[in-house]
Design an enzyme around this catalytic site. Structure first.
Site, PDB file in Angstrom:
ATOM      1  NE  ARG A 174      -2.180  -5.760  -1.646  1.00 58.02           N
ATOM      2  CZ  ARG A 174      -1.158  -6.643  -2.193  1.00 58.02           C
ATOM      3  NH1 ARG A 174      -1.146  -7.097  -3.381  1.00 58.02           N
ATOM      4  NH2 ARG A 174      -0.653  -7.589  -1.262  1.00 58.02           N
ATOM      5  CB  SER A 251      -1.999  -2.661  -9.587  1.00 57.39           C
ATOM      6  OG  SER A 251      -0.745  -3.370  -9.657  1.00 57.39           O
ATOM      7  CD  GLU A 344      -3.482  -2.536  -5.781  1.00 53.47           C
ATOM      8  OE1 GLU A 344      -3.640  -3.617  -6.302  1.00 53.47           O
ATOM      9  OE2 GLU A 344      -2.980  -1.897  -5.309  1.00 53.47           O
TER      10      GLU A 344
HETATM   11  C1  LIG Z   1       3.993   3.691  -8.957  1.00 57.23           C
HETATM   12  C2  LIG Z   1       3.150   2.907  -7.807  1.00 57.23           C
HETATM   13  C3  LIG Z   1       3.433   1.755  -7.534  1.00 57.23           C
HETATM   14  C4  LIG Z   1       3.012   1.057  -6.479  1.00 57.23           C
HETATM   15  N1  LIG Z   1       3.050  -0.284  -6.018  1.00 57.23           N
HETATM   16  C5  LIG Z   1       2.119  -0.861  -5.129  1.00 57.23           C
HETATM   17  C6  LIG Z   1       2.890  -2.238  -4.676  1.00 57.23           C
HETATM   18  O1  LIG Z   1       3.424  -2.839  -5.153  1.00 57.23           O
HETATM   19  N2  LIG Z   1       1.982  -2.723  -3.899  1.00 57.23           N
HETATM   20  C7  LIG Z   1       0.850  -2.078  -3.033  1.00 57.23           C
HETATM   21  O2  LIG Z   1       0.124  -2.852  -2.194  1.00 57.23           O
HETATM   22  N3  LIG Z   1       0.447  -0.786  -3.461  1.00 57.23           N
HETATM   23  C8  LIG Z   1       1.225  -0.309  -4.556  1.00 57.23           C
HETATM   24  N4  LIG Z   1       0.820   1.047  -4.890  1.00 57.23           N
HETATM   25  C9  LIG Z   1      -0.272   1.768  -4.271  1.00 57.23           C
HETATM   26  C10 LIG Z   1       0.063   2.609  -2.992  1.00 57.23           C
HETATM   27  O3  LIG Z   1       1.492   3.162  -2.980  1.00 57.23           O
HETATM   28  C11 LIG Z   1      -0.093   1.947  -1.721  1.00 57.23           C
HETATM   29  O4  LIG Z   1      -1.431   1.379  -1.467  1.00 57.23           O
HETATM   30  C12 LIG Z   1       0.200   2.918  -0.388  1.00 57.23           C
HETATM   31  O5  LIG Z   1       0.139   2.257   0.675  1.00 57.23           O
HETATM   32  C13 LIG Z   1      -0.751   4.308  -0.443  1.00 57.23           C
HETATM   33  O6  LIG Z   1      -0.219   4.871   0.485  1.00 57.23           O
HETATM   34  P1  LIG Z   1      -0.601   6.543   0.508  1.00 57.23           P
HETATM   35  O7  LIG Z   1       0.092   7.197   1.472  1.00 57.23           O
HETATM   36  O8  LIG Z   1      -0.138   7.088  -0.894  1.00 57.23           O
HETATM   37  O9  LIG Z   1      -2.093   6.640   0.588  1.00 57.23           O
HETATM   38  P2  LIG Z   1      -3.095   7.501  -0.060  1.00 57.23           P
HETATM   39  O10 LIG Z   1      -3.266   7.340  -1.520  1.00 57.23           O
HETATM   40  O11 LIG Z   1      -2.825   8.805   0.774  1.00 57.23           O
HETATM   41  O12 LIG Z   1      -4.383   7.056   0.811  1.00 57.23           O
HETATM   42  C14 LIG Z   1      -4.953   5.759   0.491  1.00 57.23           C
HETATM   43  C15 LIG Z   1      -6.305   5.525   1.164  1.00 57.23           C
HETATM   44  O13 LIG Z   1      -5.859   5.151   2.508  1.00 57.23           O
HETATM   45  C16 LIG Z   1      -6.402   6.413   3.329  1.00 57.23           C
HETATM   46  N5  LIG Z   1      -5.361   6.717   4.502  1.00 57.23           N
HETATM   47  C17 LIG Z   1      -4.054   6.991   4.193  1.00 57.23           C
HETATM   48  N6  LIG Z   1      -3.616   7.073   5.298  1.00 57.23           N
HETATM   49  C18 LIG Z   1      -4.343   6.925   6.308  1.00 57.23           C
HETATM   50  C19 LIG Z   1      -4.208   6.789   7.627  1.00 57.23           C
HETATM   51  N7  LIG Z   1      -3.201   7.058   8.375  1.00 57.23           N
HETATM   52  N8  LIG Z   1      -5.464   6.163   8.317  1.00 57.23           N
HETATM   53  C20 LIG Z   1      -6.439   6.254   7.887  1.00 57.23           C
HETATM   54  N9  LIG Z   1      -6.902   6.000   6.366  1.00 57.23           N
HETATM   55  C21 LIG Z   1      -5.643   6.585   5.724  1.00 57.23           C
HETATM   56  C22 LIG Z   1      -6.905   7.389   2.490  1.00 57.23           C
HETATM   57  O14 LIG Z   1      -7.940   8.217   3.073  1.00 57.23           O
HETATM   58  C23 LIG Z   1      -7.274   6.958   1.319  1.00 57.23           C
HETATM   59  O15 LIG Z   1      -8.637   6.215   1.496  1.00 57.23           O
HETATM   60  C24 LIG Z   1       1.455   1.830  -5.699  1.00 57.23           C
HETATM   61  C25 LIG Z   1       1.426   3.049  -6.095  1.00 57.23           C
HETATM   62  C26 LIG Z   1       2.005   3.537  -7.390  1.00 57.23           C
HETATM   63  C27 LIG Z   1       1.893   5.059  -7.649  1.00 57.23           C
END
Ligand SMILES: Cc1cc2nc3c(=O)[nH]c(=O)nc-3n(C[C@H](O)[C@H](O)[C@H](O)COP(=O)(O)OP(=O)(O)OC[C@H]3O[C@@H](n4cnc5c(N)ncnc54)[C@H](O)[C@@H]3O)c2cc1C
Length: 352
Positions: A174, A251, A344
Site C-alpha cells: 500500500r 480499508s 491507509e
Molecule cells: C469501497 C472501496 C473499496 C476499496 N477497495 C480497495 C482495495 O481493495 N484495494 C486498494 O488498494 N484500495 C481500495 N480502495 C481505495 C481506493 O479505491 C484506491 O486507493 C484507488 O486507487 C484510489 O483512486 P482514486 O482515483 O479514487 O484516488 P483519489 O482518492 O482521487 O486520490 C488518492 C491520492 O492519490 C493522488 N492522486 C490521484 N490520482 C493521481 C495522479 N494521476 N497523479 C498523482 N497523484 C494522484 C491524490 O492527490 C490523492 O493523494 C477502496 C476504496 C473504496 C471506497
C-alpha cells in the site's frame, strides 16, 4: 522530456463542495474546482500552479482521501482524461497504456473481456487507473506492481515528463514514492498483461475456497472477476450509492507489519509471515478483539455493518467525527495489543 506548452483548457466546475467528489461524501469547499479531460490540460494546470506557487490538489475518484471539514484553500484538479491503448503485443501478451483518469474497474472489465489476464482479482476497486500506482492498489492476492511495466508522469520539480520503471516507483505494501508526495502527476500507466482465457494463479485463500479450488489454481477470467465482485459486494467494498456501508475509503487502516520478535510476544492470532523477518497482522482482527465490532457508531459515522476495516459516513457525518472514531479505534488497539494502526487514505487538511 519537456512537456509541450499548451493553452490551459481546464473547465471550471461550479460545485466546490469536495464532499461531491469523495466516496466518503465528506470534505469542505475548495477555492476552485477544475476538470481536465485531456492529459496536456492536467499537466498544464499542475505546471501553472507550481510556477505561481499556488496550492493544487489532484483528485480522480476521491476514494482514497479524507478531506478536512474546512476543505482545501486552493485549486482542486479533477482528472477526467480517459483512454486505453494497446502499445505493444506479441503471442504471449499485450502492453496496454491506460490514461490516468480512466475508471479503474472499466479497464479491468475491458481486460477480462479481451482475454488479458493479470488484473482480474482487482475487480470492483473504485477510483481511476492513474491512482493505482499511488498506493500500489491490491486485493485478493493481486497488486498493480505485479503488472505495471511503466508509469508516465509529470515531475513538478524538474518540470519534465518522465517514464518511470517499477523500481523508480518504489512499490511496497500500500505504498510507493507517489504516496504522501505530490511531486509527480501520473498521466498514464502501462500494464503488461498475459494473453490468456484464465486468471493468474489464485493466491488468496478465501477466493480460492469460494471458487471451489485451492491456491495456485487458474480459473476462467470471467469467473475470477464475478467471484471477486460478489465477495467484495458482501463486504460493502463495491460502491453503491444506496448502501451507506460503502460510503468509505475502503480499508481505513493498513494491516500492521511488525518485527517477528515483537509478534512472538502477542500470543495466538491470524498473521501472514513476511520474507524479511516481519509479520503482517489483519487490522480487522485487532480492531474487533479490542472491542469495536461492525456497526460500532460515532457521531453520524460508524464502522461498516459489513466490514470492520471500513469507517463510513452514515449521511450526516463530518470529517471531524470520522477522525474521532478512527482515533478511538487506533488508541483502543494500541492499549489492548501495543500495536500501532496507520491510516491507509491520504489525509488532506486534517490529521489523525
Ligand atoms: C469501497 C472501496 C473499496 C476499496 N477497495 C480497495 C482495495 O481493495 N484495494 C486498494 O488498494 N484500495 C481500495 N480502495 C481505495 C481506493 O479505491 C484506491 O486507493 C484507488 O486507487 C484510489 O483512486 P482514486 O482515483 O479514487 O484516488 P483519489 O482518492 O482521487 O486520490 C488518492 C491520492 O492519490 C493522488 N492522486 C490521484 N490520482 C493521481 C495522479 N494521476 N497523479 C498523482 N497523484 C494522484 C491524490 O492527490 C490523492 O493523494 C477502496 C476504496 C473504496 C471506497
Amino acid at each position: 522530456m519537456k512537456p509541450p506548452q499548451c493553452e490551459l483548457r481546464v473547465s471550471v466546475v461550479t460545485d466546490t463542495s469536495l464532499a461531491a467528489y469523495t466516496t466518503l461524501r465528506l470534505g469542505g469547499h475548495a477555492g476552485t474546482v477544475t476538470n481536465a479531460v485531456h492529459t496536456d490540460e492536467a499537466v498544464a494546470a499542475v505546471r501553472k500552479a507550481t510556477a505561481e506557487g499556488r496550492p493544487l490538489l489532484v483528485l480522480a475518484g476521491g476514494s482514497n482521501v479524507v478531506i478536512g471539514d474546512s476543505g482545501f484553500d486552493g485549486e482542486v484538479l479533477l482528472l477526467r482524461d480517459r483512454g486505453v491503448e494497446v502499445v505493444g503485443e506479441d503471442a504471449s501478451g499485450v502492453l496496454v497504456r491506460v490514461s490516468a483518469g480512466e475508471p479503474w474497474d472499466d479497464f479491468v472489465a475491458y481486460a477480462v473481456a479481451n482475454g488479458w489476464s493479470g488484473v482480474e482479482c482487482l475487480s470492483g476497486i473504485p477510483g481511476a487507473a492513474g491512482s493505482t500506482p499511488i498506493q500500489n492498489v491490491g486485493a485478493y492476492g493481486q497488486e498493480v506492481a505485479h503488472t505495471i511495466e511503466a508509469v508516465h508522469a509529470y515531475d513538478r520539480i524538474a518540470d519534465e515528463t518522465r517514464v518511470m520503471s517499477p523500481a523508480d516507483c518504489g512499490f511496497g505494501y500500500r505504498s510507493s514514492v507517489f504516496k504522501h508526495d505530490d511531486r509527480h502527476l501520473v498521466t498514464a500507466v502501462d500494464f503488461r498483461l498475459a494473453r490468456s482465457a484464465e486468471s493468474a494463479p489464485i493466491r488468496y485463500a478465501e477466493l480460492a475456497r469460494t471458487l471451489g479450488g485451492s491456491a495456485g489454481d487458474r480459473v476462467p477470467l470471467r469467473q475470477a472477476r464475478d467471484t471477486v465482485l460478489k465477495l467484495r459486494a458482501g463486504k460493502g467494498m463495491v460502491l453503491d450509492p444506496e448502501d451507506r456501508d460503502t460510503w468509505s475509503v475502503g480499508s481505513f487502516f493498513t494491516n500492521p507489519v511488525v518485527p517477528a520478535e515483537f509478534f512472538a510476544t502477542l500470543g495466538e492470532m491470524p498473521h501472514w509471515p513476511g520474507a524479511d523477518g516481519t509479520v503482517k497482522i489483519p487490522a480487522a482482527w485487532l480492531i474487533e478483539r479490542s472491542g469495536f465490532p461492525k456497526g460500532y457508531a460515532g457521531d453520524g459515522v460508524a464502522i461498516s455493518g459489513k466490514h470492520t476495516l471500513a469507517l463510513t459516513n452514515r449521511g450526516d457525518g463530518s470529517t471531524a467525527a470520522l477522525l474521532d472514531l478512527a482515533r478511538t479505534i487506533r488508541d483502543g488497539v494500541r492499549a489492548r495489543f501495543g500495536v500501532e494502526l496507520h491510516p491507509e487514505p491520504v489525509l488532506i487538511n486534517c490529521a489523525l
